[in-house]
Enzyme design. Structure first.
Site, short mmCIF file in Angstrom:
data_model
loop_
_atom_site.label_atom_id
_atom_site.label_comp_id
_atom_site.label_asym_id
_atom_site.label_seq_id
_atom_site.Cartn_x
_atom_site.Cartn_y
_atom_site.Cartn_z
N HIS A 79 97.05 41.23 41.66
CA HIS A 79 95.70 40.69 42.57
C HIS A 79 94.93 39.68 41.64
CE1 HIS A 79 95.98 44.24 45.73
NE2 HIS A 79 96.57 43.30 46.15
N HIS A 90 97.59 44.86 37.83
CA HIS A 90 98.45 44.42 38.99
C HIS A 90 98.17 42.95 39.40
CE1 HIS A 90 94.56 45.60 40.29
NE2 HIS A 90 94.86 44.98 41.58
N ASP A 119 91.72 39.24 41.33
CA ASP A 119 90.57 39.48 40.76
C ASP A 119 91.25 40.18 39.44
OD1 ASP A 119 91.56 41.62 42.43
OD2 ASP A 119 89.68 42.58 42.41
ZN LIG Z 1 90.81 44.57 42.11
ZN LIG Z 2 93.72 45.11 43.73
#
Ligand SMILES: [Zn+2]
Ligand SMILES: [Zn+2]
Length: 303
Positions: free
Chosen positions: A64, A62, A66
């Site tokens: 995000h 995904h 990180d």
């Molecule tokens: Zn994460």
């Molecule tokens: Zn996430």
């Protein structure tokens, strides 16, 4: 050769001196697959002996930071090192825009064949297969469209007894059908039962990577009886409400999924920075599912 999962990053949200954000590499006989690419992934690859050039495919769960902030850097490094092989990068919708905008902003043109393949995160779907491996997506519940990935080895169900194959003069071209369980019709017209020519193969290897997600019961059927399940465990269960709100899982919830699915081994990761020593999360998970291990930077798990 066994399958190897090398852990490159285990922290949620931000890098710390001890823990990097999410990234793992699955190495099989034929493939070297990077799963997620958090900040610092290239450095960890070098530290743990993963050759950048061997990676043939990248899977992003995904968008995000990180899980994806290491990607533009890695793609650009391939350009600097004059990669010639094609590279496929899979991920949920939005991945192409993320990569394209980043590369446009720095004015870099890729000199190798970079293919971005987006999928709809809501549908469980086979995204890749060849004669050795199948990869399917596992829809997860998170704040943005997110998928886990399920890897299954493809092997024929039976193995040839070579002395028998020689004794009956069975040509190489017929081996595949024997491996699939068919009988052999000898030159004199007699039937040689498959069981006399073959024996059962070992079970195919399997691995699933599930991060990030709130507790989601339908993961269970998709990962049933697999060899290794990686499931995020960002919080202790005392912070269940916080986990729900931020759409993450607790160590106990990860262990519940593993127990219900009767997987052989669970690996937990994506730890909140608040846990200086994640062993506390391991202890919690083990109370529900004993065969649990902690993801640690540099850990290599054999399947
Ligand atoms: Zn994460
Ligand atoms: Zn996430």
């Amino acid at each position: 050769m066994s399958w190897q999962v090398t852990v490159l990053g285990t922290n949620s949200a931000v890098p710390t001196p001890q823990r990097s954000p999410s990234a793992q590499v699955l190495s099989t006989e034929k493939h070297s697959i990077l799963i997620d690419c958090g900040e610092g992934t290239q450095v960890r690859m070098t530290s743990f002996g993963i050759k950048r050039s061997r990676i043939d495919c990248i899977l992003i769960t995904h968008l995000h930071g990180d899980h994806v902030f290491g990607l533009p850097g890695l793609l650009t490094s391939y350009n600097l090192f004059r990669r010639e092989r094609k590279l496929q990068v899979y991920g949920p919708k939005g991945l192409r825009a993320f990569v394209t905008h980043n590369l446009e902003m720095i004015g870099t043109h890729m000199n190798y064949d970079l293919e971005i393949i987006e999928h709809n995160a809501a549908d469980p779907k086979r995204i890749y297969q060849d004669e050795h491996l199948e990869i399917r997506t596992i829809p997860l519940s998170h704040r943005v469209p997110t998928t886990g990935y399920l890897f299954r080895e493809k092997i024929p169900p039976r193995k040839i007894i070579s002395e028998k194959a020689t004794a009956y003069n069975i040509p190489y071209t017929a081996m595949r059908s024997l491996q699939l369980g068919e009988d052999w019709i000898a030159a004199d017209g007699s039937t040689i039962p498959n069981e006399q020519l073959t024996f059962p193969n070992r079970t195919a290897r399997s691995f699933a990577y599930c991060s990030d997600t709130a507790y989601r019961e339908d993961i269970v059927d998709q990962v049933r009886s697999i060899d290794l399940l990686y499931h995020e465990a960002t919080f202790l269960h005392e912070l269940e409400k916080e986990a729900d709100k931020r759409m993450h899982s607790t160590a106990k919830q990860a262990a519940l999924i593993a127990r219900k699915a009767e997987v052989k081994k669970l690996m937990i990761g994506h730890f909140s920075t608040r846990y200086k020593d994640p062993k506390i999360l391991l202890e919690e998970a083990k109370q529900t599912f004993e065969p649990t291990i902690l993801a640690e930077e540099g850990l290599v798990v054999e399947i």
